[in-house]
Design a protein around this motif. Structure first.
Motif, PDB file in Angstrom:
ATOM      1  N   CYS A 168     -25.610  85.193  46.406  1.00  0.00           N
ATOM      2  CA  CYS A 168     -26.332  84.227  47.244  1.00  0.00           C
ATOM      3  C   CYS A 168     -25.378  83.815  48.362  1.00  0.00           C
ATOM      4  CB  CYS A 168     -26.752  83.013  46.420  1.00  0.00           C
ATOM      5  SG  CYS A 168     -27.424  81.677  47.420  1.00  0.00           S
ATOM      6  N   SER A 170     -25.482  81.540  50.408  1.00  0.00           N
ATOM      7  CA  SER A 170     -25.350  80.114  50.634  1.00  0.00           C
ATOM      8  C   SER A 170     -24.344  79.461  49.684  1.00  0.00           C
ATOM      9  CB  SER A 170     -26.728  79.474  50.508  1.00  0.00           C
ATOM     10  OG  SER A 170     -26.632  78.104  50.652  1.00  0.00           O
ATOM     11  N   CYS A 171     -24.520  79.672  48.393  1.00  0.00           N
ATOM     12  CA  CYS A 171     -23.617  79.012  47.436  1.00  0.00           C
ATOM     13  C   CYS A 171     -22.507  79.951  46.968  1.00  0.00           C
ATOM     14  CB  CYS A 171     -24.392  78.487  46.235  1.00  0.00           C
ATOM     15  SG  CYS A 171     -25.149  79.768  45.233  1.00  0.00           S
ATOM     16  N   HIS A 189     -33.646  78.186  42.020  1.00  0.00           N
ATOM     17  CA  HIS A 189     -32.238  78.140  42.431  1.00  0.00           C
ATOM     18  C   HIS A 189     -32.003  77.180  43.604  1.00  0.00           C
ATOM     19  CE1 HIS A 189     -28.184  79.268  43.324  1.00  0.00           C
ATOM     20  NE2 HIS A 189     -28.502  79.771  44.496  1.00  0.00           N
ATOM     21  N   CYS A 193     -28.564  75.512  44.292  1.00  0.00           N
ATOM     22  CA  CYS A 193     -27.797  76.046  45.420  1.00  0.00           C
ATOM     23  C   CYS A 193     -27.212  74.903  46.258  1.00  0.00           C
ATOM     24  CB  CYS A 193     -28.726  76.926  46.261  1.00  0.00           C
ATOM     25  SG  CYS A 193     -27.861  77.972  47.426  1.00  0.00           S
TER      26      CYS A 193
HETATM   27 ZN   LIG Z   1     -27.271  79.847  46.134  1.00  0.00          ZN
END
Ligand SMILES: [Zn+2]
Ligand SMILES: [Zn+2]
Ligand SMILES: [Zn+2]
Length: 589
Positions: A168, A170-171, A189, A193
């Protein structure tokens, strides 16, 4: 003559416009309704199609299995206690009123809550399939598994990953095997996240992440019940805060203080007690979840229905994990009205040890029949000679030495020093021979280690000999149908296959499948693996030696026939793994 109302131009235009607008609105509504109907139809069609495809797949599998069974049926199997069990088709609960779950909750003044069967179940019947209310992947496992479908990273023989999971962006925490999985996971999520980013570069503990998941799921389902809460809401589970030691409660409260930073204070419930209550629930009811083959602990989950089943050291149902879902199957015949019992722990320990573990971890005194009569305790500390002839000093010395050795073996395993493990376990076994019986628990542990490590070092002759002894001991100390016996027979079958003892492999895998069908069920990845292995053996039986060698070399390259235990370790981390497929109530223990 009817009166004619005079309408001025402006008014007329306005009315006309209004009428036109209304008409347009009606048309739009109509169009929307048509579109909705079309979409519903499409969804219905798609569902129908998928259902048909699923049914076809199941049919196909049944056919394949039946065909295979016909072939295997010719094999002469030693075990004819229950010959009709072998290779029968899935025993799902057919002919049953759909509304009847087959079980219900009851409340008893003395015992508290429990679950009772509302109809008869035969051995091997699926009693219930529990979906998790919420789950998290362990922090230390997060990069090795798809957080949505639980696919593990595939590794080659050198331990290098052969396929990369997507991260992912983003995270940078969640991993997925495909874009589809990421898409599917996003609604769940999304909040996690944000929370992960909120405290980065710090990370939250598994417990904090788990309680947060529960809070998000609760907000989502509102006053309704989630499917997994059919018998009990998640917040109605016991937290056992009053039973815990002062230190344990303190630890728990410290964890609960950390949740605000991660979860976000603005959304956090006001009551600190409620947060502590949830942490208590997670600590007592969290169950380990595994990969689809049930071999590797991946995370922890809460299954409210499952948590209501009480414990017995000689249970009538067994719970086996398959990804996030847990399947509960009957291992004894169960009559309508009978209570369901699961074992929270591995029952191989003596009654004294079991009672201690149950008291320490689950806060109750086991009063089951098996504990009361100390059933099988003698076997588990048996000597090869009559008790009066046992040289006591020597026996105590060797028991102590085994404990020391087991610790050393554990450290050697961690650094994958398999030669050293083999030497340590082999030396220890030499001391024990001629004194302890194979069913003696200390010896049994060493025998298991010897077998596993021999297989890793490709010494299949030794591996098979040790595994035969372990299996014989298991059959004495475990109940008639247990995950341990099935898995051990499977291991032994694979060893025979490596040794090109194809007939022995077929016989042994047949025994394994008979057990796995009952404890795991025909859909479980482990049963399917066993079936594949069986197919391979049946094919090989028809081949001449030269073809067989060629095919084996090719298979070797593809990594088929790999051992199912230690070889599956990922990296050197402190990974929990289960050799039995059975659940541990607290995966991190
Ligand atoms: Zn994430
Ligand atoms: Zn996936
Ligand atoms: Zn007991």
């Amino acid at each position: 003559m009817p009166e004619i109302l005079e309408i001025d131009d402006e008014e007329a235009e306005r009315m006309q416009q209004q009428a036109a607008k209304k008409k347009a609105e009606e048309e739009a509504e109509h169009a929307q309704a048509l579109k909705d109907a079309e979409r519903r139809r499409k969804v219905d069609d798609e569902n129908k199609k998928q259902k048909a495809a699923r049914a076809a797949r199941v049919e196909e599998k049944k056919k394949q299995t039946a065909e295979l069974m016909k072939k295997i049926g010719k094999v002469d199997l030693d075990d004819d206690d229950n010959p009709d069990f072998l290779f029968t088709m899935p025993k799902e609960n057919k002919d049953v009123n759909v509304k009847d779950l087959g079980y219900k909750i009851f409340v008893d003044d003395v015992k508290g809550r429990g679950i009772r069967a509302t109809r008869d179940f035969k051995v091997g019947n699926l009693v219930l399939k529990a979906e998790p209310f919420a789950y998290v992947i362990f922090d230390h496992m997060s990069e090795h598994v798809c957080h949505q479908c639980f696919n593990m990273v595939v590794r080659d023989r050198q331990g290098q990953p052969t396929s990369q999971l997507l991260r992912c962006s983003s995270c940078k925490f969640a991993r997925y095997c495909s874009r589809e999985c990421q898409k599917k996971a996003w609604p769940t999520h999304k909040k996690e996240c944000m929370a992960i980013k909120r405290i980065a570069p710090r990370t939250a503990s598994d417990e904090v992440r788990m309680v947060s998941q529960i809070l998000w799921k609760q907000a989502e389902r509102g006053d309704k019940r989630a499917k997994s809460e059919e018998l009990c809401r998640v917040e109605e589970l016991c937290d056992h805060l009053n039973d815990m030691s002062f230190e344990d409660v303190q630890k728990l409260e410290e964890q609960s203080k950390e949740i605000g930073d991660y979860f976000g204070y603005e959304n956090l419930p006001d009551s600190d007690e409620y947060i502590d209550h949830l942490f208590g629930i997670v600590s007592c009811n969290g169950m380990s979840i595994t990969d689809m083959r049930g071999l590797q602990y991946l995370g922890v989950a809460i299954h409210p229905t499952l948590n209501l089943i009480n414990h017995d050291c000689n249970p009538n149902v067994v719970a086996v994990s398959c990804g996030p879902n847990i399947f509960v199957r009957a291992i004894k015949p169960i009559k309508e009205g009978e209570e369901l019992f699961i074992s929270y722990i591995d029952t191989s320990a003596t009654s004294e040890t079991r009672k201690q573990i149950l008291k320490d971890q689950y806060y109750f005194d086991c009063g089951c029949k098996m504990c009361e009569c100390g059933d099988k305790d003698e076997l588990k500390s048996a000597y090869v000679m009559p008790k009066e002839d046992v040289p006591e000093k020597r026996s105590t010395y060797i028991e102590k030495n085994t404990d020391i050795m087991l610790k050393k073996i554990e450290s050697s395993k961690k650094v994958q020093a398999w030669e050293r493990v083999a030497a340590q376990a082999g030396g220890c076994l030499l001391q024990q021979e001629n004194l302890f019986d194979d069913t003696h628990l200390k010896k049994l542990t060493i025998l298991q280690t010897c077998s596993e490590v021999s297989a890793i070092l490709n010494h299949y002759d030794d591996a098979a000999q040790y595994a035969e002894r372990v299996l014989a001991a298991y059959e004495q100390i475990y109940p008639e149908y247990s995950t341990q016996i099935g898995m051990q027979a499977y291991r032994l079958g694979v060893h025979y296959w490596h040794l090109q003892r194809v007939e022995d492999a077929i016989k042994m895998l047949g025994r394994a499948l008979k057990h796995l069908e009952i404890t795991h069920g025909p859909e479980h990845g482990m049963y399917q693996d066993g079936l594949e292995m069986m197919k391979t053996c049946l094919q090989e039986r028809q081949m001449d030696k030269a073809t067989l060698m060629r095919i084996r070399v090719a298979r070797e390259r593809m990594g088929q026939g790999k051992e199912i235990d230690m070889a599956n370790h990922i990296g050197n981390g402190p990974i929990n793994w289960t050799s039995s497929n059975e659940l541990s109530w607290k995966g991190k223990n």
